[in-house]
Design a protein around this motif. Sequence first.
Motif, PDB file in Angstrom:
ATOM      1  N   GLY A 183      22.343  26.170  -7.615  1.00  0.00           N
ATOM      2  CA  GLY A 183      23.169  26.294  -6.454  1.00  0.00           C
ATOM      3  C   GLY A 183      23.126  24.017  -6.104  1.00  0.00           C
ATOM      4  O   GLY A 183      22.849  23.572  -6.901  1.00  0.00           O
ATOM      5  N   ASP A 184      23.531  24.576  -4.833  1.00  0.00           N
ATOM      6  CA  ASP A 184      23.214  23.155  -4.099  1.00  0.00           C
ATOM      7  C   ASP A 184      21.282  22.508  -3.659  1.00  0.00           C
ATOM      8  O   ASP A 184      21.210  22.781  -3.103  1.00  0.00           O
ATOM      9  CB  ASP A 184      23.692  22.498  -3.040  1.00  0.00           C
ATOM     10  CG  ASP A 184      24.383  21.160  -3.708  1.00  0.00           C
ATOM     11  OD1 ASP A 184      24.305  19.492  -4.208  1.00  0.00           O
ATOM     12  OD2 ASP A 184      25.520  20.293  -2.167  1.00  0.00           O
ATOM     13  N   GLY A 185      20.626  21.988  -5.583  1.00  0.00           N
ATOM     14  CA  GLY A 185      19.649  21.306  -5.005  1.00  0.00           C
ATOM     15  C   GLY A 185      18.428  23.017  -4.767  1.00  0.00           C
ATOM     16  O   GLY A 185      17.255  23.406  -4.633  1.00  0.00           O
ATOM     17  N   ALA A 186      18.957  23.734  -5.267  1.00  0.00           N
ATOM     18  CA  ALA A 186      18.254  25.567  -5.201  1.00  0.00           C
ATOM     19  C   ALA A 186      18.890  26.402  -6.848  1.00  0.00           C
ATOM     20  O   ALA A 186      19.715  26.112  -6.351  1.00  0.00           O
ATOM     21  CB  ALA A 186      18.572  25.972  -3.834  1.00  0.00           C
ATOM     22  N   LEU A 187      17.370  27.189  -7.181  1.00  0.00           N
ATOM     23  CA  LEU A 187      18.117  28.305  -7.158  1.00  0.00           C
ATOM     24  C   LEU A 187      16.798  29.370  -7.488  1.00  0.00           C
ATOM     25  O   LEU A 187      16.602  29.475  -7.102  1.00  0.00           O
ATOM     26  CB  LEU A 187      17.915  27.691  -9.428  1.00  0.00           C
ATOM     27  CG  LEU A 187      16.301  27.466 -10.110  1.00  0.00           C
ATOM     28  CD1 LEU A 187      16.023  28.776  -9.558  1.00  0.00           C
ATOM     29  CD2 LEU A 187      16.197  26.682 -11.078  1.00  0.00           C
ATOM     30  N   PHE A 188      18.100  30.288  -7.955  1.00  0.00           N
ATOM     31  CA  PHE A 188      17.737  31.931  -7.646  1.00  0.00           C
ATOM     32  C   PHE A 188      17.368  32.611  -8.534  1.00  0.00           C
ATOM     33  O   PHE A 188      19.017  32.676  -9.764  1.00  0.00           O
ATOM     34  CB  PHE A 188      18.332  32.894  -7.005  1.00  0.00           C
ATOM     35  CG  PHE A 188      18.011  34.273  -6.268  1.00  0.00           C
ATOM     36  CD1 PHE A 188      17.050  34.493  -4.695  1.00  0.00           C
ATOM     37  CD2 PHE A 188      18.038  35.452  -6.833  1.00  0.00           C
ATOM     38  CE1 PHE A 188      16.649  35.574  -4.642  1.00  0.00           C
ATOM     39  CE2 PHE A 188      17.156  36.445  -6.455  1.00  0.00           C
ATOM     40  CZ  PHE A 188      16.394  36.824  -5.030  1.00  0.00           C
ATOM     41  N   GLY A 189      16.389  33.262  -9.594  1.00  0.00           N
ATOM     42  CA  GLY A 189      16.824  33.984 -10.636  1.00  0.00           C
ATOM     43  C   GLY A 189      15.966  35.548 -10.751  1.00  0.00           C
ATOM     44  O   GLY A 189      14.976  35.672  -9.890  1.00  0.00           O
ATOM     45  N   ASN A 190      17.245  36.254 -11.259  1.00  0.00           N
ATOM     46  CA  ASN A 190      16.071  37.555 -11.324  1.00  0.00           C
ATOM     47  C   ASN A 190      16.228  38.219 -12.932  1.00  0.00           C
ATOM     48  O   ASN A 190      16.992  38.336 -13.852  1.00  0.00           O
ATOM     49  CB  ASN A 190      17.144  38.372 -10.661  1.00  0.00           C
ATOM     50  CG  ASN A 190      18.549  38.837 -10.880  1.00  0.00           C
ATOM     51  OD1 ASN A 190      19.770  37.542 -10.899  1.00  0.00           O
ATOM     52  ND2 ASN A 190      19.373  39.136 -11.127  1.00  0.00           N
ATOM     53  N   THR A 191      14.989  38.677 -13.515  1.00  0.00           N
ATOM     54  CA  THR A 191      15.119  39.749 -14.438  1.00  0.00           C
ATOM     55  C   THR A 191      15.107  41.023 -15.098  1.00  0.00           C
ATOM     56  O   THR A 191      13.788  41.388 -13.789  1.00  0.00           O
ATOM     57  CB  THR A 191      14.046  38.706 -14.728  1.00  0.00           C
ATOM     58  OG1 THR A 191      13.344  38.932 -15.000  1.00  0.00           O
ATOM     59  CG2 THR A 191      14.698  37.485 -15.217  1.00  0.00           C
ATOM     60  N   PRO A 192      14.453  41.778 -15.839  1.00  0.00           N
ATOM     61  CA  PRO A 192      13.743  42.758 -15.768  1.00  0.00           C
ATOM     62  C   PRO A 192      12.731  42.800 -15.497  1.00  0.00           C
ATOM     63  O   PRO A 192      11.863  41.448 -15.998  1.00  0.00           O
ATOM     64  CB  PRO A 192      14.609  43.053 -16.953  1.00  0.00           C
ATOM     65  CG  PRO A 192      15.231  42.153 -17.708  1.00  0.00           C
ATOM     66  CD  PRO A 192      15.889  41.315 -16.980  1.00  0.00           C
ATOM     67  N   MET A 193      11.668  43.413 -16.001  1.00  0.00           N
ATOM     68  CA  MET A 193      10.440  43.571 -15.675  1.00  0.00           C
ATOM     69  C   MET A 193       8.890  45.269 -16.393  1.00  0.00           C
ATOM     70  O   MET A 193       8.530  43.912 -17.717  1.00  0.00           O
ATOM     71  CB  MET A 193       9.941  43.277 -14.297  1.00  0.00           C
ATOM     72  CG  MET A 193       8.250  43.576 -14.113  1.00  0.00           C
ATOM     73  SD  MET A 193       8.013  42.725 -12.053  1.00  0.00           S
ATOM     74  CE  MET A 193       6.232  42.825 -12.084  1.00  0.00           C
ATOM     75  N   GLU A 194       9.943  45.756 -15.822  1.00  0.00           N
ATOM     76  CA  GLU A 194       9.569  46.829 -16.875  1.00  0.00           C
ATOM     77  C   GLU A 194      10.589  47.896 -16.725  1.00  0.00           C
ATOM     78  O   GLU A 194      11.437  47.438 -14.936  1.00  0.00           O
ATOM     79  CB  GLU A 194       8.362  47.458 -16.249  1.00  0.00           C
ATOM     80  CG  GLU A 194       7.919  47.270 -14.388  1.00  0.00           C
ATOM     81  CD  GLU A 194       6.026  47.472 -14.648  1.00  0.00           C
ATOM     82  OE1 GLU A 194       5.777  47.121 -15.525  1.00  0.00           O
ATOM     83  OE2 GLU A 194       6.253  47.700 -13.148  1.00  0.00           O
ATOM     84  N   PRO A 195      10.530  49.510 -16.850  1.00  0.00           N
ATOM     85  CA  PRO A 195      11.525  50.326 -16.720  1.00  0.00           C
ATOM     86  C   PRO A 195      11.505  50.733 -14.396  1.00  0.00           C
ATOM     87  O   PRO A 195      10.272  50.737 -14.239  1.00  0.00           O
ATOM     88  CB  PRO A 195      11.292  51.441 -17.119  1.00  0.00           C
ATOM     89  CG  PRO A 195      11.140  51.113 -18.622  1.00  0.00           C
ATOM     90  CD  PRO A 195       9.894  49.986 -17.777  1.00  0.00           C
ATOM     91  N   GLY A 196      12.762  50.641 -13.599  1.00  0.00           N
ATOM     92  CA  GLY A 196      12.469  50.450 -12.739  1.00  0.00           C
ATOM     93  C   GLY A 196      12.532  49.640 -11.968  1.00  0.00           C
ATOM     94  O   GLY A 196      12.674  49.533 -10.905  1.00  0.00           O
TER      95      GLY A 196
END
Length: 354
Positions: A183-196
């Motif tokens: 976004g404007d001066g910011a970010l958000f990330g999401n990733t898998p980590m382990e099942p569930g």
Amino acid sequence: MAKQALIVGAGVGGLSTAIGLRDAGWSVTVWERWPRVVGVGAALGLWPEAQDGLATIGLGDQFSQASVPVTEAAIYRHDGRRLLRLPGDSPRTPRVRLISRRTLMDLLLTHANDIDIRTGVRADQAALRAQLTETDVLIGADGLRSAVRQTFFGDRTTPRYSGLIGYRGTVDFESGSYGETWGDGALFGNTPMEPGRTNFYAAFRAQPQDTSGLDGLRERFGAWREPIPTILAAAQEADLLRNPIYDLHPPLPGFVAGRVALLGDAAHAMTPHAGRGGCEAIIDAISLVHHLTAATRDDGDDGVTAALRRYDGERRKKAQQIAARSRRIGTVSHARSGATVRNLMLRGLQPLVR
């Protein structure tokens, strides 16, 4: 008689080094300043070279079983429009696998169960200088504010605040639609980590004292694309990790001083935008072990110092280039002005990563 190594710091890099040197016949002692060795953090993404490094110290199968591959990733605009798709099976994208930092630390600690790991040790300058006279090599794996770096390399290179505050956490479901949203001066990330489970992280421009916490994240990112609002609704304040984001500046002129070597964040702390901090610590560790064990055992100090110089020659330029690239990615991803041009450029890159 076995050569002796003192490693300061029982994180991913320090334990990887300890295991490698022990397996090569060294006598290894590890100092850790915290009362317990514990893996703090959410997920770590390990690139192929770091995966290979874990395999060389006997953790290849365990890592594969405990980690998950990145098969889906993209960069989005905050309103949900996709700017760039990063296919996991493309020859132009790496075979990254994600693992909980706590899980990786548990694997390392189990494999290091016979190594002398001393917790609650304060590594001040007097203690470090005294230990250097009693050991063949002293290795600083003690992070951003390294006591080893300050003692033996001076204070010209210091932590530099990036202008960004970071938050990390996990939720107990698989969010899908993985990637980063800019976004404007910011970010958000999401990733898998382990099942569930899903790993998430957010960063935005703020003073390092910012304590806005989960309420602040919900206010800032609550109107961004799904699944961001759903992730933040499920997140728990007690599990949220807050980290002002620093790197080291200026870059060190060397990772080695005599019989002292630095690795990981102690040598080249970087912003997280390239996703390579944990990787580079493991790669440093394996390189250092390789050169130390290749040195002739009866060469004395000359063999050790020559091995450390070879390690420095192999790792310093590469690691510092990645750190510089990571900072540039952070500058682009958190742009306040020129975001429209940035987004158009990202869309134009798509043909190169198919």
